[in-house]
Design a protein around this motif. Structure first.
Motif: not given
Length: 341
Positions: A155-165
């Motif tokens: 199944m698909d999942s939700m993955v996120i790669a996010t920077p901070w400032n």
């Protein structure tokens, strides 16, 4: 404006400079996390595995985490019928800083915490996740036990790669929803049995380097709708979301990407009705709270004000192809959390 850059090619999460190679969202952990590539001090690294297993009548939440200068291992039992109540018991560890050896991927391995009072294990096997726990003196001098299986077909999942400032700060996170749950929890002579036809588990798997002071909003839920698995993940406040948000619908194992979702939380009480709206009009919901799992800690350096509110959601979700899904009274949660740690 929508911020929905999808990462589609496998590569290391971090470059040699310790920064994210490609901020964005994806359907699996195709960006490879390697703790040794992090350039920040190890006391700033935060790693956790969090499972929530939820039925209409009760729920269990299980956390094993290494947050650098503090480890936080916790179990929550929540009961929604009658007069709703919950109890969360937490074990704190000083300066784990990698000693728990949490896996570098959610797709294999075992996450374990053991001391004289708490023994908890999350084990990944082919197509399944196994949660087992024994907690002595969990509440009112009585122990807590659980043995739960979550089914995870392809199944698909939700993955996120996010920077901070901020240099070397990032948030790498996976949410796996709609895992059908079986097994049990037991406390005070009562056995809470999960039914895979109606009950589901969610994994929140996170690795990263956070800034010190953050407020975030997160909501998640799952349901069986006419034999179809349905779920959602919504949220914001996790770093710089210029590249992508984490708002998605899950339907029969596929992810449908949403734009921005806003939480409308009443000012008078977390237990008053909420609303959720989306910039693309594809997630429009009413939320009737049942229980506020509130926790407030103030150790000066470490401060946490949490409101994880469980309740029933109704409204309309729209898939990528325009199909409208009618949602009626599904048990889920939405939270607002302010942390300084």
């Amino acid at each position: 404006m929508a911020r929905n850059h999808e990462v589609s090619k496998r590569h290391p999460l971090l470059g040699t400079d310790g920064e994210l190679v490609e901020p964005g969202w994806s359907r699996s952990l195709i960006q490879e996390y390697n703790r040794s590539m992090i350039k920040a001090h190890k006391w700033r690294i935060k790693e956790w595995d969090y499972y929530l297993v939820l039925s209409d009548s009760f729920a269990g939440a299980f956390t094993i985490s290494d947050d650098g200068y503090i480890g936080l291992q916790s179990v929550s039992l929540l009961v929604f019928d009658g007069v709703p109540w919950e109890h969360t018991e937490t074990v704190l560890n000083a300066f784990p800083m990698g000693k728990l050896s949490l896996p570098t991927s959610s797709s294999s391995g075992t996450t374990t915490y053991v001391d004289k009072r708490l023994q908890m294990k999350f084990e990944v096997t082919e197509g399944k996740r196994h949660i087992s726990c024994h907690f002595d003196n969990f509440y009112k001098s009585k122990p807590f036990e659980c043995d739960i299986i979550l089914e995870q077909p392809s199944m698909d999942s939700m993955v996120i790669a996010t920077p901070w400032n901020k240099k070397h700060a990032f948030y790498y996170n996976q949410k796996i929803n709609t895992m059908r749950a079986s097994g049990f929890m037991e406390y005070d002579g009562i056995r809470y049995e999960f039914n895979p036809r109606t009950d589901f588990g969610t994994l929140d798997w996170g690795r990263g380097v956070w800034t010190y002071d953050n407020t975030w909003y997160w909501g998640s839920g799952n349901a069986d709708i006419d034999g179809n698995s349905f779920g959602f993940n919504i949220g914001y406040g996790f770093g710089n979301t210029k590249a992508a948000t984490e708002n998605v619908i899950f339907y029969n194992g596929k992810v449908h990407k949403l734009d921005d979702v806003e939480f409308h939380i009443p000012k008078d009480s977390y237990l008053s009705p909420w609303k959720f709206t989306s910039s693309d009009k594809r997630f429009e919901m009413d939320f009737i709270p049942v229980l506020d799992r509130a926790a407030c800690l103030d150790y000066k350096l470490i401060v946490s004000d949490q409101h994880q509110v469980f309740g029933k959601m109704s409204g309309t979700a729209v898939l990528d192809d325009g199909t409208k899904i009618s949602v009626k009274d599904i048990m889920c949660f939405a939270e607002k959390v302010h942390n300084r740690y």
